[in-house]
Design an enzyme around this catalytic site. Structure first.
Site, PDB file in Angstrom:
ATOM      1  N   SER A   1     -20.278  25.596   9.196  1.00 36.99           N
ATOM      2  CA  SER A   1     -20.191  26.963   8.670  1.00 36.99           C
ATOM      3  C   SER A   1     -18.987  27.159   7.752  1.00 36.99           C
ATOM      4  O   SER A   1     -19.084  27.834   6.724  1.00 36.99           O
ATOM      5  CB  SER A   1     -20.129  27.962   9.821  1.00 36.99           C
ATOM      6  OG  SER A   1     -21.256  27.806  10.649  1.00 36.99           O
TER       7      SER A   1
ATOM      8  N   ARG B   1      -6.687   4.520  21.274  1.00 38.00           N
ATOM      9  CA  ARG B   1      -7.260   5.773  21.787  1.00 38.00           C
ATOM     10  C   ARG B   1      -8.544   6.111  21.031  1.00 38.00           C
ATOM     11  O   ARG B   1      -9.541   6.486  21.622  1.00 38.00           O
ATOM     12  CB  ARG B   1      -6.230   6.892  21.634  1.00 38.00           C
ATOM     13  CG  ARG B   1      -6.648   8.198  22.273  1.00 38.00           C
ATOM     14  CD  ARG B   1      -5.436   9.117  22.349  1.00 38.00           C
ATOM     15  NE  ARG B   1      -5.828  10.477  22.620  1.00 38.00           N
ATOM     16  CZ  ARG B   1      -5.159  11.289  23.415  1.00 38.00           C
ATOM     17  NH1 ARG B   1      -4.075  10.860  24.037  1.00 38.00           N
ATOM     18  NH2 ARG B   1      -5.556  12.530  23.586  1.00 38.00           N
TER      19      ARG B   1
ATOM     20  N   ARG C   1       2.326  15.381  20.218  1.00 40.42           N
ATOM     21  CA  ARG C   1       2.182  16.699  19.583  1.00 40.42           C
ATOM     22  C   ARG C   1       2.517  17.839  20.557  1.00 40.42           C
ATOM     23  O   ARG C   1       2.281  19.002  20.260  1.00 40.42           O
ATOM     24  CB  ARG C   1       0.752  16.879  19.041  1.00 40.42           C
ATOM     25  CG  ARG C   1      -0.317  16.898  20.092  1.00 40.42           C
ATOM     26  CD  ARG C   1      -1.691  17.178  19.507  1.00 40.42           C
ATOM     27  NE  ARG C   1      -2.701  17.090  20.549  1.00 40.42           N
ATOM     28  CZ  ARG C   1      -3.995  16.969  20.330  1.00 40.42           C
ATOM     29  NH1 ARG C   1      -4.450  16.897  19.095  1.00 40.42           N
ATOM     30  NH2 ARG C   1      -4.848  16.912  21.336  1.00 40.42           N
TER      31      ARG C   1
ATOM     32  N   ARG D   1      -4.511  13.239   9.228  1.00 37.16           N
ATOM     33  CA  ARG D   1      -4.622  14.375  10.148  1.00 37.16           C
ATOM     34  C   ARG D   1      -3.221  14.843  10.531  1.00 37.16           C
ATOM     35  O   ARG D   1      -2.359  14.037  10.869  1.00 37.16           O
ATOM     36  CB  ARG D   1      -5.430  13.975  11.374  1.00 37.16           C
ATOM     37  CG  ARG D   1      -5.634  15.138  12.336  1.00 37.16           C
ATOM     38  CD  ARG D   1      -6.720  14.869  13.320  1.00 37.16           C
ATOM     39  NE  ARG D   1      -6.394  15.431  14.624  1.00 37.16           N
ATOM     40  CZ  ARG D   1      -7.178  15.382  15.677  1.00 37.16           C
ATOM     41  NH1 ARG D   1      -8.357  14.789  15.590  1.00 37.16           N
ATOM     42  NH2 ARG D   1      -6.811  15.903  16.826  1.00 37.16           N
TER      43      ARG D   1
ATOM     44  N   ASP E   1     -27.882  29.918  14.080  1.00 29.05           N
ATOM     45  CA  ASP E   1     -26.857  28.921  14.397  1.00 29.05           C
ATOM     46  C   ASP E   1     -26.325  29.085  15.813  1.00 29.05           C
ATOM     47  O   ASP E   1     -26.304  28.134  16.596  1.00 29.05           O
ATOM     48  CB  ASP E   1     -25.698  29.020  13.397  1.00 29.05           C
ATOM     49  CG  ASP E   1     -24.672  27.909  13.625  1.00 29.05           C
ATOM     50  OD1 ASP E   1     -25.088  26.732  13.684  1.00 29.05           O
ATOM     51  OD2 ASP E   1     -23.482  28.205  13.763  1.00 29.05           O
TER      52      ASP E   1
ATOM     53  N   HIS F   1     -25.591  20.718  14.402  1.00 28.13           N
ATOM     54  CA  HIS F   1     -26.084  21.004  13.059  1.00 28.13           C
ATOM     55  C   HIS F   1     -26.923  19.822  12.574  1.00 28.13           C
ATOM     56  O   HIS F   1     -26.965  18.773  13.226  1.00 28.13           O
ATOM     57  CB  HIS F   1     -24.914  21.232  12.099  1.00 28.13           C
ATOM     58  CG  HIS F   1     -24.081  22.425  12.442  1.00 28.13           C
ATOM     59  ND1 HIS F   1     -22.831  22.644  11.917  1.00 28.13           N
ATOM     60  CD2 HIS F   1     -24.321  23.471  13.273  1.00 28.13           C
ATOM     61  CE1 HIS F   1     -22.335  23.776  12.398  1.00 28.13           C
ATOM     62  NE2 HIS F   1     -23.217  24.285  13.234  1.00 28.13           N
TER      63      HIS F   1
END
Length: 515
Positions: free
Chosen positions: A63, A154, A192, A259, A401, A460
């Protein structure tokens, strides 16, 4: 105020794809007389997935990306795709920020570091990007290159690191350029959660050489020895392969993870003042320059090789620039999509842009209320159409959706039918008030409610989506000369129908010819 030749109402259905498969197809098997009529009358299927919308090849649309492309009138490439294309086309060497980093190193102490996760996991980084950077920096003639290897384990198997290390050793030997200096697990390099004691382990290794000292020819055996003690790639304590490869005064560091979330802490410590929170005994080098692969945080002061792209003159902005008013409406679940994403990823409301939020029903899951707030959204849109105040009115219908995601086929059929009824009411209001109705979708979903094995399909799809125009004065062309039609062509088509010239930034094409 500029005059629009025609008033347009654009409806974006969420999760309405095109498929001839009858089994589990909540769109084909629902009663949808309005969409059937609009599609037969004047329409063309368009692409809404993968590279067509700036996502990696073959990836289903979503979306956010869908509305971004619809509103922008151009393909909006995600960071990973921009990087992949630069690697594939061998254009990294032309990257402005990489060239600046190389020049800084050459004019300074000649030293550059590449730091990041070395694997083909593809979640945070990719080893191919590292290889491409090594090649580019060699071409740019940076004298000394040091590679700081963060172990994965990982997003890849826990002991695959030795294989990636061997690949890197082979590549460096082949290129006769670069030196692998440090090996440390992502547990320490990529925290993080503000566990600064972990980051300190990596920091002390990169700068102070704190860790097990060995040489590159023995590194794989050292790691295998760690595996034998259940210390896998993610948790590798620092292995120091050279004293020369520490980060020193005046060095330039490129972090090549794309990322952001797991790069923020380590880059903030290396490139800004955050290192003071580590309580490290190691002296912080002076005049170090950190560069990220992407922008890790808007507030960070250091540059990125692939900074965020600004999307100037998206449809909403361009209408505003031309003095035309507009109205955007959706229920809660999709409100961000008709505002933030449709407007090019900016929160800002443009001049003469009116917004309307309809509250989504308060239910545990939307299969319990398949129509959601589609009738109320239609009410708000119809109200605006009757007022004839705005030459551009747009809305989103969420049910196909949101109910599609529940995997409940019968509920999805009801969601599709409710959406068709709502569009029908809008269509009637368009005819009465001299608006041209255009309908499209951001991606597929409800047309595939069943997986091949008969289980629920809740994701989706990569299917085409419809794009319709209720005016026979604007007939869809058969095809574009050089590519497939896609969501990026919606805004240019809307502007053509409205009689508004296209901004130069829109690279999408109008898909209709005026009769």
């Amino acid at each position: 105020m500029a005059e629009a030749k025609n008033r347009v109402c654009l409806v974006v259905i969420d999760g309405w794809g095109i498929s001839n498969e009858t089994k589990g197809n909540a769109i084909l098997n629902a009663k949808t007389p309005v969409m059937d009529e609009l599609c037969v009358m004047n329409s063309h299927p368009i692409q809404a997935h993968g590279l067509h919308v700036g996502l990696p090849e073959g990836l289903m649309g979503n979306s956010e990306v869908g509305h971004l492309n619809i509103g922008a009138g151009r393909v909006v490439y995600q960071d990973i795709v921009r990087i992949n294309l630069a690697v594939k086309n061998k254009t990294l060497v032309e990257n402005k920020h990489l060239k600046e980093a190389a020049e800084r190193a050459i004019k300074g102490n000649g030293r550059m570091h590449l730091c990041g996760l070395v694997s083909d996991g593809g979640v945070h980084s990719h080893i191919d990007h590292l290889f491409a950077l090594i090649t580019a920096l060699k071409q740019l003639k940076v004298p000394k290159l040091y590679i700081q290897f963060f172990g994965d384990g990982r997003d890849t198997s826990p002991t695959s690191g030795v294989g990636f290390l061997q690949q890197l050793i082979d590549f460096v030997n082949k290129e006769q350029y670069g030196e692998i200096s440090t090996i440390v697990g992502r547990y320490y390099a990529m925290d993080r959660d503000k566990r600064w004691e972990r980051i300190r382990v990596c920091y002390d290794a990169l700068i102070g050489g704190v860790g097990e000292k060995t040489t590159i020819d023995k590194a794989i055996d050292v790691i295998k020895g760690r595996y034998a003690k259940d210390e896998t790639d993610e948790f590798l304590k620092p292995i120091i392969l050279s004293d020369e490869g520490r980060t020193k005064d005046g060095d330039t560091l490129i972090f090549f993870d794309y990322r952001a979330d797991r790069m923020r802490e380590i880059t903030e410590c290396m490139g800004m003042e955050r290192y003071k929170d580590l309580n490290s005994n190691i002296k912080h080098p002076k005049n170090m320059q950190v560069i990220g692969m992407t922008q890790y945080k808007a507030e960070f002061t250091f540059p990125a090789l692939f900074p965020p792209e600004s999307h100037k003159n998206v449809l909403a902005e361009w209408l505003s620039v031309n003095g035309l008013t507009q109205f955007h409406c959706a229920e809660t679940e999709k409100y961000a999509h008709v505002t933030f994403f449709f407007n090019g990823g900016v929160e800002k409301q443009f001049a003469n842009e009116e917004r309307c939020l309809v509250v989504s029903p308060k239910v545990a899951t939307y299969d319990l209320e398949p129509p959601m707030s589609s009738a109320a959204v239609a009410d708000k849109v119809i109200e605006q159409l009757h007022m004839k105040k705005h030459p551009f009115v747009m809305c989103n219908f969420a049910p196909p959706d949101m109910v599609g995601h529940t995997g409940v086929y019968e509920a999805a059929v009801k969601a599709v039918e409710a959406t068709d009824i709502a569009i029908g009411r809008i269509y009637e209001a368009c005819k009465k008030n001299d608006y041209i109705l255009m309908v499209t979708a951001d991606h597929g979903n409800a047309e595939k409610m069943m997986a091949p094995d008969g289980s629920k399909h809740t994701a989706h799809t990569c299917n085409l989506v419809p794009f319709t125009c209720s005016s026979m004065k604007y007939k869809f062309m058969d095809k574009l000369p050089d590519r497939e039609m896609a969501l990026c062509d919606v805004a240019p088509t809307v502007l053509k129908v409205m009689g508004v010239p296209l901004p130069s930034e829109m690279t999408g094409q109008p898909l209709v010819n005026e009769a």
